[in-house]
Design an enzyme around this catalytic site. Structure first.
Site, short mmCIF file in Angstrom:
data_model
loop_
_atom_site.label_atom_id
_atom_site.label_comp_id
_atom_site.label_asym_id
_atom_site.label_seq_id
_atom_site.Cartn_x
_atom_site.Cartn_y
_atom_site.Cartn_z
N PHE A 11 49.99 -135.75 -99.74
CA PHE A 11 51.02 -135.69 -98.51
C PHE A 11 50.81 -136.91 -97.69
O PHE A 11 50.74 -137.14 -96.77
CB PHE A 11 50.66 -134.35 -97.74
N VAL A 14 54.56 -140.97 -99.63
CA VAL A 14 55.69 -140.70 -100.74
C VAL A 14 55.62 -139.31 -100.76
O VAL A 14 56.66 -138.63 -100.58
CB VAL A 14 55.52 -141.23 -102.14
N ARG A 38 43.56 -133.43 -99.68
CA ARG A 38 42.05 -133.71 -99.72
C ARG A 38 41.35 -133.35 -98.82
O ARG A 38 40.60 -132.56 -98.58
CB ARG A 38 41.83 -135.11 -100.32
N VAL A 123 57.53 -147.30 -111.44
CA VAL A 123 57.99 -148.54 -111.70
C VAL A 123 59.24 -148.82 -110.84
O VAL A 123 60.23 -148.48 -110.86
CB VAL A 123 58.24 -148.82 -113.11
N GLY A 125 59.69 -148.57 -107.72
CA GLY A 125 60.47 -147.62 -106.47
C GLY A 125 61.56 -147.07 -106.94
O GLY A 125 61.86 -146.33 -107.83
N ASP A 192 48.42 -154.03 -109.77
CA ASP A 192 49.65 -153.01 -109.79
C ASP A 192 50.82 -153.26 -110.78
O ASP A 192 51.33 -152.63 -111.49
CB ASP A 192 50.06 -152.95 -108.40
N LYS A 196 52.70 -151.74 -114.22
CA LYS A 196 54.18 -151.34 -114.22
C LYS A 196 54.93 -152.01 -115.38
O LYS A 196 55.53 -151.81 -116.38
CB LYS A 196 54.94 -151.97 -112.84
N1 HSE Z 1 51.94 -150.97 -103.83
C1 HSE Z 1 53.23 -150.78 -104.74
C2 HSE Z 1 54.09 -152.23 -104.40
C3 HSE Z 1 53.97 -149.74 -104.25
O1 HSE Z 1 53.98 -152.82 -103.42
O2 HSE Z 1 55.34 -152.22 -104.93
C4 HSE Z 1 55.21 -149.30 -105.12
O3 HSE Z 1 54.72 -149.03 -106.47
#
Ligand code: HSE
Length: 392
Positions: A11, A14, A38, A123, A125, A192, A196
């Site tokens: 929660f 997103v 959690r 991937v 958003g 990150d 993706k």
């Molecule tokens: N931290 C990621 C970004 C979040 O900034 O793109 C969305 O995947």
């Protein structure tokens, strides 16, 4: 159309977003029955009886047919998704690390238990890239995908270059706005983006790649000197994820900062927006862009997956072939700029051609042609005093 009863894990930015959106959209015929969190001490903006700290309250509930997993602990997320699919539940996840690192197992679980597992939100958003690659580009011969896949770094670079803000200040702002990962080094080190890129590689070309084998440099080594260089040349610096199909069956993949000029569609992809250029032999170049991070843009992709599950959609992985090795001998040539402290000795013998070289009192730079394989093997790639930026 099926009606779906949802068990939600997480929660956070997103998770709360999708909870709010579903409350406002009763016509979707979906309802959140339980939310697993959690920390039960935290104040939550939803009825107390929805919350539980026990995963079993969702995973063992036969009435729950859809698990939406939006937590950031990749190991726990994998256990949740595994158990949910084994119990015949369909799953939506946004956990790019967990998915990229476990594609083989996750595909096998879907086949074995005949369930859907969707992850559009993992991937870019709100940008519908996975389903487009899976469905629309199913029959076309794709040869390259490149673009901006991380909203936080794009926000940071935009604010630094257009508004002159300091790196630390804008990184904090990206965290406050809910764009960054809980560990923002995943964003700024380009990690990150490699997760993706793995998912893009899988749905574009059908190949499974180890995310840790992708050539990577984030934005932490960039220097004001580079911003000045970009400014003088009328360019902007973006963190670019790129993959090419070379010779039909070989693949090149990298996440590196890149200079982007006016003529590129990525030039005006600013702040938390993402943008992807899709190169195909029939359609030529396609461009997709939209918000890549943040509560509601990401929730919109989760919502789209939930809607698709109402009519039984699943990825068919028609392109799925084999794992590939992104070898250090990757011969794809890129045009590269390096900047470094003036007193530093740079081994430029790995460049096939040097175009420009300059040494000032504090900092110097060079530009030249080099293969991805040679960048990978260079001693300056991991050096934090050296900026590595592509020119094409
Ligand atoms: N931290 C990621 C970004 C979040 O900034 O793109 C969305 O995947």
């Amino acid at each position: 159309m099926k009606t779906l009863t949802i068990g939600l894990f997480g929660f956070g930015v997103v998770g709360e977003g999708i909870y709010r959106v579903l409350l406002e959209r009763p016509e979707l015929g979906t309802r959140i029955k339980r939310i697993c969190i959690r920390n039960p001490e935290k104040n939550r903006n939803a009825p107390k009886e929805l919350f539980t700290t026990l995963a079993g309250d969702i995973l063992d509930d036969p009435e729950i047919d859809l698990v939406v997993e939006l937590i950031d602990d990749a190991d726990a997320a994998l256990r949740i998704c595994r158990k949910a699919m084994q119990s015949g539940k369909v799953v939506v996840s946004a956990n790019k690390k967990m998915i990229a690192e476990n594609l083989t197992e996750l595909v096998a679980l879907q086949t074995k238990h005949n369930v859907s597992f969707l992850y559009e939100a993992a991937v870019c958003g709100s940008v519908p890239i996975i389903r487009n690659l899976e469905e629309y580009f199913d029959n076309d011969w794709l040869h390259s995908i490149s673009g901006i896949v991380n909203g936080s770094t794009n926000y940071i670079l935009t604010q630094m270059s257009l508004n002159g803000h300091a790196y630390d200040e804008v990184l904090t702002k990206a965290q406050e706005l809910g764009f960054a990962e809980s560990d923002p080094s995943l964003d700024v080190e380009g990690i990150d983006a490699t997760y993706k890129l793995c998912l893009i590689l899988f749905h574009a070309f059908g190949v499974i790649v180890d995310p840790h084998s992708i050539l990577r440099k984030g934005i932490t080594s960039l220097h004001p000197f580079d911003m000045q260089y970009a400014h003088e040349k009328g360019k902007r610096i973006k963190l670019i994820a790129r993959t090419n199909r070379v010779n039909g069956t070989q693949y090149s993949a990298a996440v590196l900062p890149g200079f982007v000029g006016h003529s590129s569609k990525l030039f005006d992809v600013n702040n938390e927006y993402n943008g992807l250029l899709i190169g195909s032999s029939l359609a030529d170049e396609q461009f997709l862009s939209g918000k890549g991070a943040g509560r509601y843009p990401t929730a919109s992709a989760v919502l789209s997956d939930i809607s698709a599950l109402r009519y039984g959609y699943k990825y068919e992985y028609r392109k799925h072939s084999i794992g590939v090795d992104l070898s250090s001998h990757d011969k794809t040539t890129v045009e590269l700029y390096l900047s470094y402290p003036a007193r530093k000795k740079i081994d430029d013998s790995v460049f096939s051609q040097i175009h420009e070289s300059y040494r000032g009192t504090d900092r110097g730079y060079l530009t030249g042609s080099i293969t991805i394989g040679h960048i990978r093997e260079s001693d300056w790639l991991k050096d934090n005093t050296v900026s590595v930026i592509t020119l094409n």
